[in-house]
Motif scaffolding. Structure first.
Motif, PDB file in Angstrom:
ATOM      1  N   ASP A 198       0.822  -1.203   0.000  1.00  0.00           N
ATOM      2  CA  ASP A 198       0.000   0.000   0.000  1.00  0.00           C
ATOM      3  C   ASP A 198       0.857   1.253   0.000  1.00  0.00           C
ATOM      4  O   ASP A 198       0.519   2.255  -0.632  1.00  0.00           O
ATOM      5  CB  ASP A 198      -0.926   0.005   1.227  1.00  0.00           C
ATOM      6  CG  ASP A 198      -2.218  -0.744   0.983  1.00  0.00           C
ATOM      7  OD1 ASP A 198      -2.187  -1.731   0.211  1.00  0.00           O
ATOM      8  OD2 ASP A 198      -3.252  -0.359   1.558  1.00  0.00           O
ATOM      9  N   ILE A 240       0.576   2.130  -3.795  1.00  0.00           N
ATOM     10  CA  ILE A 240      -0.594   3.014  -3.801  1.00  0.00           C
ATOM     11  C   ILE A 240      -0.247   4.408  -3.283  1.00  0.00           C
ATOM     12  O   ILE A 240      -0.484   5.419  -3.957  1.00  0.00           O
ATOM     13  CB  ILE A 240      -1.741   2.392  -2.985  1.00  0.00           C
ATOM     14  CG1 ILE A 240      -2.155   1.059  -3.605  1.00  0.00           C
ATOM     15  CG2 ILE A 240      -2.934   3.352  -2.934  1.00  0.00           C
ATOM     16  CD1 ILE A 240      -3.208   0.318  -2.807  1.00  0.00           C
ATOM     17  N   TRP A 279      -0.091   8.010  -5.340  1.00  0.00           N
ATOM     18  CA  TRP A 279      -0.804   9.233  -4.954  1.00  0.00           C
ATOM     19  C   TRP A 279       0.173  10.387  -4.735  1.00  0.00           C
ATOM     20  O   TRP A 279      -0.119  11.534  -5.094  1.00  0.00           O
ATOM     21  CB  TRP A 279      -1.589   8.992  -3.662  1.00  0.00           C
ATOM     22  CG  TRP A 279      -2.746   8.068  -3.807  1.00  0.00           C
ATOM     23  CD1 TRP A 279      -3.389   7.712  -4.954  1.00  0.00           C
ATOM     24  CD2 TRP A 279      -3.400   7.354  -2.748  1.00  0.00           C
ATOM     25  NE1 TRP A 279      -4.403   6.829  -4.679  1.00  0.00           N
ATOM     26  CE2 TRP A 279      -4.438   6.599  -3.335  1.00  0.00           C
ATOM     27  CE3 TRP A 279      -3.209   7.290  -1.368  1.00  0.00           C
ATOM     28  CZ2 TRP A 279      -5.278   5.785  -2.577  1.00  0.00           C
ATOM     29  CZ3 TRP A 279      -4.043   6.484  -0.607  1.00  0.00           C
ATOM     30  CH2 TRP A 279      -5.071   5.739  -1.217  1.00  0.00           C
ATOM     31  N   ASP A 313      -8.695   8.085  -9.604  1.00  0.00           N
ATOM     32  CA  ASP A 313      -8.395   6.890  -8.820  1.00  0.00           C
ATOM     33  C   ASP A 313      -9.471   6.728  -7.750  1.00  0.00           C
ATOM     34  O   ASP A 313      -9.507   7.471  -6.764  1.00  0.00           O
ATOM     35  CB  ASP A 313      -7.015   7.031  -8.181  1.00  0.00           C
ATOM     36  CG  ASP A 313      -6.555   5.754  -7.492  1.00  0.00           C
ATOM     37  OD1 ASP A 313      -7.381   4.830  -7.330  1.00  0.00           O
ATOM     38  OD2 ASP A 313      -5.371   5.683  -7.098  1.00  0.00           O
ATOM     39  N   THR A 370      -9.726   4.595  -5.533  1.00  0.00           N
ATOM     40  CA  THR A 370      -9.228   4.161  -4.231  1.00  0.00           C
ATOM     41  C   THR A 370      -8.862   5.350  -3.337  1.00  0.00           C
ATOM     42  O   THR A 370      -8.615   5.170  -2.140  1.00  0.00           O
ATOM     43  CB  THR A 370      -7.995   3.247  -4.380  1.00  0.00           C
ATOM     44  OG1 THR A 370      -6.938   3.976  -5.017  1.00  0.00           O
ATOM     45  CG2 THR A 370      -8.329   2.017  -5.210  1.00  0.00           C
ATOM     46  N   TRP A 371      -8.834   6.558  -3.900  1.00  0.00           N
ATOM     47  CA  TRP A 371      -8.612   7.748  -3.077  1.00  0.00           C
ATOM     48  C   TRP A 371      -9.939   8.105  -2.411  1.00  0.00           C
ATOM     49  O   TRP A 371     -10.822   8.701  -3.009  1.00  0.00           O
ATOM     50  CB  TRP A 371      -8.105   8.922  -3.908  1.00  0.00           C
ATOM     51  CG  TRP A 371      -7.989  10.180  -3.097  1.00  0.00           C
ATOM     52  CD1 TRP A 371      -8.876  11.211  -3.043  1.00  0.00           C
ATOM     53  CD2 TRP A 371      -6.921  10.523  -2.197  1.00  0.00           C
ATOM     54  NE1 TRP A 371      -8.444  12.179  -2.174  1.00  0.00           N
ATOM     55  CE2 TRP A 371      -7.245  11.782  -1.635  1.00  0.00           C
ATOM     56  CE3 TRP A 371      -5.736   9.886  -1.805  1.00  0.00           C
ATOM     57  CZ2 TRP A 371      -6.409  12.422  -0.707  1.00  0.00           C
ATOM     58  CZ3 TRP A 371      -4.916  10.535  -0.888  1.00  0.00           C
ATOM     59  CH2 TRP A 371      -5.259  11.772  -0.357  1.00  0.00           C
ATOM     60  N   TYR A 420     -12.948  -0.881  -5.114  1.00  0.00           N
ATOM     61  CA  TYR A 420     -12.687   0.410  -4.480  1.00  0.00           C
ATOM     62  C   TYR A 420     -11.598   0.324  -3.413  1.00  0.00           C
ATOM     63  O   TYR A 420     -11.690   0.908  -2.339  1.00  0.00           O
ATOM     64  CB  TYR A 420     -13.980   0.989  -3.881  1.00  0.00           C
ATOM     65  CG  TYR A 420     -14.946   1.470  -4.944  1.00  0.00           C
ATOM     66  CD1 TYR A 420     -14.833   2.753  -5.473  1.00  0.00           C
ATOM     67  CD2 TYR A 420     -15.940   0.634  -5.430  1.00  0.00           C
ATOM     68  CE1 TYR A 420     -15.698   3.202  -6.458  1.00  0.00           C
ATOM     69  CE2 TYR A 420     -16.806   1.066  -6.429  1.00  0.00           C
ATOM     70  CZ  TYR A 420     -16.679   2.349  -6.934  1.00  0.00           C
ATOM     71  OH  TYR A 420     -17.539   2.780  -7.920  1.00  0.00           O
ATOM     72  N   GLY A 421     -10.577  -0.452  -3.720  1.00  0.00           N
ATOM     73  CA  GLY A 421      -9.410  -0.485  -2.859  1.00  0.00           C
ATOM     74  C   GLY A 421      -9.444  -1.479  -1.724  1.00  0.00           C
ATOM     75  O   GLY A 421      -8.478  -1.575  -0.968  1.00  0.00           O
ATOM     76  N   SER A 422     -10.540  -2.234  -1.552  1.00  0.00           N
ATOM     77  CA  SER A 422     -10.580  -3.243  -0.494  1.00  0.00           C
ATOM     78  C   SER A 422     -11.280  -4.484  -1.016  1.00  0.00           C
ATOM     79  O   SER A 422     -11.983  -4.450  -2.035  1.00  0.00           O
ATOM     80  CB  SER A 422     -11.309  -2.706   0.747  1.00  0.00           C
ATOM     81  OG  SER A 422     -12.668  -2.456   0.461  1.00  0.00           O
TER      82      SER A 422
END
Length: 408
Positions: free
Chosen positions: A42, A46, A50, A63, A65-66, A246-248
């Motif tokens: 991460d 990730i 960012w 993105d 996931t932000w 969505y990032g999870s």
């Protein structure tokens, strides 16, 4: 949590912190590697991605996931302060330094009249129970702001309010620190600070509040309390799936929207209970301020659609602040949180494949971990109510001292 000799000597405290944190650094620097997912990716992938976008003066608009408030950019950009290290290594060092600052704050607070070193020991012991994940997310940085805000507490309400607002603009949940605030100055400082920082980001960086739309599309994450419905349902033919979303890692499929809506309803009920408590509470001491913050964050954590491993560091930090007060009633919930933290590292990263597969081992870990969190939340709520809300007066007896009778 406080031994006879260790409670008096800061050297024992410092030694325990140094040994446990050296272990965490060895894991995040990958000198030793735990089984399961790479918890450092991460940061190295990730967060670093960012960082490259944020340093150009804009938020990661493309993105999904932000999903963080605008001041989270400060945490993501912080490794720039150590340009002689790689991004990931600089991040880990900064988290470790932040960890040390929290320890110093708690240790100092524990030396004041009416205080206890138990809080510092809770921090020293609780953080490593979460494993290397705690150093590979920025949640410890947010927790540091929350701890500082609560320790400022009753003596410096404006400082508390300002710090709570800063924390809320980094990761929302520190807004709950104000649940037990009784002085208007704390709320005023929070409102002014929050509005000022939000406005600054809104006019200086495009997409400051795009995270709100991304958050709305979240599903039910596989480690949450509601996810247990689907872990069990998979053994009875439920046709959904587990997928990175969505990032999870979340459940997607039939009835997921119903469970997610139910989680939101429970969060609303928790908010309603907090509002009722706030209207009824009259005995709001310095200890009650910290107890209320821990209770509020516990309630909103267990009712959330997501209970990521790093969320536990919030609870460890708030429990540590509670335990610096000898008058706090949160020793029981603090022990439950410590137990949940240990079970958390067993399910992520060590047993995450079992959790994703919904097998017996994975489901058992989740039932135990989430069960401890629910028990901590309910225990904290009960103790907070009993210590701050006066009992209702008994009805006056009928004239003559005899209870009235109802004639049927």
């Amino acid at each position: 949590m406080e031994t006879k000799g260790a409670g008096r000597s800061p050297l024992w405290l410092l030694a325990a912190w140094a040994v446990t944190r050296a272990g965490l650094l060895l894991f995040v620097f990958r000198v030793y590697v735990l089984s399961g997912p790479d918890v450092t990716s991460d940061v190295s992938v990730i967060y670093h991605g960012w960082y490259e976008v944020l340093r150009r003066g804009t938020f990661p608009l493309d993105d999904v996931t932000w999903q963080y408030p605008p001041a989270a950019a400060l945490a993501i950009l912080s490794p720039a302060a150590l340009p002689f290290l790689s991004y990931a290594h600089a991040f880990f060092v900064l988290v470790c330094l932040t960890d040390a600052v929290v320890l110093a704050l708690l240790a100092y607070a524990g030396t004041r009249p009416g205080r206890s070193p138990r809080g510092a020991w809770m921090w020293v012991a609780g953080v490593p129970l979460l494993g290397p994940t705690v150093y590979a997310r920025y949640d410890l940085m947010v927790t540091a702001v929350a701890v500082a805000a609560l320790l400022a507490g009753a003596r410096h309400p404006r400082v508390m309010g300002a710090l709570a607002a800063v924390g809320a603009l980094v990761k929302v949940w520190p807004a709950l620190l104000l649940a037990g605030a009784v002085r208007r100055r704390a709320w005023e400082a929070a409102a002014v600070t929050g509005a000022g920082i939000a406005l600054l980001f809104a006019v200086s960086m495009p997409g400051a509040f795009a995270f709100l739309a991304f958050q709305r599309e979240r599903g039910t994450e596989v480690e949450s309390l509601g996810a247990l419905v689907f872990h069990v349902a998979r053994h009875f033919g439920w046709r959904g799936e587990v997928r990175l979303n969505y990032g999870s890692v979340e459940f997607l499929g039939p009835w997921v929207d119903v469970v997610s809506t139910a989680a939101l309803a429970l969060t609303g009920a928790a908010f309603g209970w907090l509002l009722l408590w706030r209207l009824r509470a009259t005995r709001l001491t310095g200890a009650a301020l910290a107890d209320a913050a821990l209770t509020a964050v516990l309630l909103f954590t267990v009712t959330s659609r997501v209970i990521s491993p790093q969320y536990l560091v919030w609870l460890v930090g708030l429990a540590a602040v509670c335990l610096t007060h000898r008058a706090s009633r949160m020793a029981g919930p603090a022990l439950l949180i410590a137990g949940a933290s240990f079970l958390t590292v067993l399910e992520f990263p060590l047993g995450f494949s079992h959790v994703v597969a919904s097998d017996g081992y994975g489901v058992t870990l989740l039932v135990l971990r989430n069960g401890l969190l629910v028990a901590a939340a309910l225990t904290a709520a009960r103790r907070l109510w009993r210590t701050t809300v006066p009992p209702r007066p008994a009805p006056a007896p009928a004239r003559g001292g005899q209870p009235s009778r109802v004639v049927m």
